[in-house]
Design an enzyme around this catalytic site. Structure first.
Site, PDB file in Angstrom:
ATOM      1  N   SER A 258       1.279  -1.578  -0.717  1.00 16.72           N
ATOM      2  CA  SER A 258      -0.172  -0.066   0.283  1.00 16.72           C
ATOM      3  C   SER A 258       1.029   1.438  -0.252  1.00 16.72           C
ATOM      4  CB  SER A 258      -0.931  -0.018   1.129  1.00 16.72           C
ATOM      5  OG  SER A 258      -2.014   0.849   0.846  1.00 16.72           O
ATOM      6  N   HIS A 399      -7.569  -5.625   0.676  1.00 14.76           N
ATOM      7  CA  HIS A 399      -5.905  -4.957   0.783  1.00 14.76           C
ATOM      8  C   HIS A 399      -5.770  -5.130   1.627  1.00 14.76           C
ATOM      9  CE1 HIS A 399      -4.493  -1.090   0.020  1.00 14.76           C
ATOM     10  NE2 HIS A 399      -4.450  -0.935   1.002  1.00 14.76           N
TER      11      HIS A 399
HETATM   12  C1  GTR Z   1      -5.691   4.624   2.033  1.00 16.72           C
HETATM   13  C2  GTR Z   1      -4.680   5.226   0.815  1.00 16.72           C
HETATM   14  C3  GTR Z   1      -4.119   4.563  -0.448  1.00 16.72           C
HETATM   15  C4  GTR Z   1      -3.234   3.508   0.351  1.00 16.72           C
HETATM   16  C5  GTR Z   1      -3.593   3.049   1.640  1.00 16.72           C
HETATM   17  C6  GTR Z   1      -3.053   2.450   2.767  1.00 16.72           C
HETATM   18  O1  GTR Z   1      -6.204   5.239   2.469  1.00 16.72           O
HETATM   19  O2  GTR Z   1      -5.629   5.619  -0.413  1.00 16.72           O
HETATM   20  O3  GTR Z   1      -3.683   5.697  -1.612  1.00 16.72           O
HETATM   21  O4  GTR Z   1      -2.184   3.312   0.368  1.00 16.72           O
HETATM   22  O5  GTR Z   1      -4.723   3.658   2.421  1.00 16.72           O
HETATM   23  O6  GTR Z   1      -1.354   2.729   2.520  1.00 16.72           O
HETATM   24  O7  GTR Z   1      -3.190   1.375   3.432  1.00 16.72           O
END
Ligand code: GTR
Length: 418
Positions: A258, A399
């Protein structure tokens, strides 16, 4: 309710609103022309890797450095490493553990961050995955010998973190994201650092690595200077200064999930000593193509996280079509070193297809070096990895970093990391 809790709730609701009203409809992706990795800004064609390195790589690099992530403003006065703990009995005797404090000094100021290393004991040398963690080294393992981070950590009720201080309640809470035993059993080690010890992840530049470089009266980086992602990438490079001199380590593959996947990619682009790069669900500002405007966009990321990129990147908010580069060219900066881009099917916010296409379009630069990339323009089925020097998979699920992801990274690293 205290003000910090209210602020956190507001931030999360703003973020989930941004996520729910984003575009997830392929028919609404704007028409765009992707900047060609093999045509220079002044229109010259690149036909071999010598030309790429002489005429194209640097101009792309410079654009990302000045207009996207921001430039590191100068050099450190000094840096040092201290082995603060070492043992041969980690993971039931399977692993050697080292804990190293890394200190960076400039302008009579310093920061210190801690790297936790596990190495397979039977092997005199081993390749390692180097990756930041989100909540402290003590969260990636239940090993009681790993001290709690003393740095600022984001509050998280389910991890027992309040008042931004780590507690025993968060020990081991992120073990599922780090398949440490699998790595060890396959001859790999792990080196990990809590990213908040390098730069706390908040829109405030009064602390962390940036602050070391300020001239008198300066309170934040200048327009073209580094945001947090570049700060984290710099921290990884300094960790590399230690790792390359550790006699038990043969090679380092930089990994990140991420936002930390964005940092890993930029670290791989800026520091050629990383033998390979893994981007796990890095999304917007990471592997995903910005011009698709699918899921998270440049405007949304710069609004929710104004400290991640250089201020010069703000001019592309809702203006992606004027960007003279796109993220496939960031990936191309890593060529010819092995690169793995991975997505999760339900992680539409990170735009799996945009991450895939980016790996595909970066592959033309790998081909100049006769390295195999992702030739197909068709995103593979879920859980059907394509593994060449450039690798890609989209797994089922959300995610996250899962055992499935690590199994693929290990298989690929065995084949492509010498
Ligand atoms: C989210 C962000 C993403 C990603 C994520 C993370 O909120 O919008 O770009 O980086 O966080 O790091 O878990």
């Amino acid at each position: 309710m205290n003000i910090r809790i209210i602020a956190t709730i507001l931030l999360f609701s703003a973020m989930s609103f941004a996520q729910s009203e984003a575009n997830y409809d392929e028919t609404k992706v704007p028409k765009f022309t992707l900047p060609d990795a093999l045509v220079t800004f002044s229109g010259n064609n690149i036909s071999d890797h010598v030309q790429w390195e002489a005429d194209r790589r640097f101009e792309i690099f410079q654009f990302f450095e000045r207009q996207v992530y921001g430039k590191v403003p100068g050099r450190l006065d000094e840096y040092s490493f201290k082995l603060i703990e070492e043992s041969n009995d980690a993971y039931g005797g399977k692993a050697r553990r080292k804990q190293v404090a890394i200190s960076l000094k400039k302008n009579k100021k310093s920061i210190t961050y801690n790297m936790l290393i596990y190495l397979p004991k039977g092997n005199p040398t081993a390749p390692v995955f180097l990756g930041y963690n989100f909540y402290g080294n003590h969260t990636v393992t239940s090993d009681p010998k790993v001290p709690l981070t003393k740095a600022w950590v984001p509050n998280n009720e389910s991890f027992g973190i309040k008042d931004n201080k780590a507690t025993e309640g968060s020990r081991g809470v992120r073990q599922h994201r780090w398949a440490i035993e699998k790595m060890l059993d396959n001859g790999f080690g792990l080196a990990t650092i809590y990213y908040g010890e390098v730069d706390p992840d908040k829109n405030d530049f009064s602390d962390g690595v940036h602050e070391l470089f300020y001239t008198e009266d300066q309170t934040k980086p200048k327009t073209n200077e580094w945001g947090s992602i570049a700060g984290w990438a710099f921290g990884l490079s300094k960790a590399m200064d230690y790792l390359e001199n550790d006699g038990n380590i043969s090679n380092v593959v930089v990994f990140g999930h991420s936002r930390l996947g964005k940092a890993a990619l930029w670290a791989g682009a800026t520091d050629k000593r990383f033998a390979g790069v893994i981007s796990n669900n890095s999304g917007c500002g990471g592997a995903a193509l910005s011009k698709r405007k699918f899921g998270e966009t440049v405007g949304k990321i710069n609004t929710a996280f104004p400290h991640w990129f250089a201020d010069s990147f703000l001019k592309y908010n809702d203006n992606e079509k004027t960007l003279p580069v796109d993220q496939h060219q960031l990936l191309a900066l890593i060529a010819p070193r092995p690169l793995y881009v991975a997505s999760a099917f339900d992680d539409r916010w990170a735009d799996p297809k945009g991450e895939f296409l980016s790996a595909h379009y970066a592959s033309m630069v790998y081909e100049l070096y006769e390295k195999e990339g992702i030739a197909t323009e068709q995103i593979p089925e879920v859980n059907q990895p394509l593994q060449h020097t450039v690798a890609y998979h989209v797994r089922t699920g959300k995610h996250d970093v899962t055992d499935y992801d690590w199994e693929q990274y290990i298989t690929w690293a065995k084949a492509f990391i010498q």
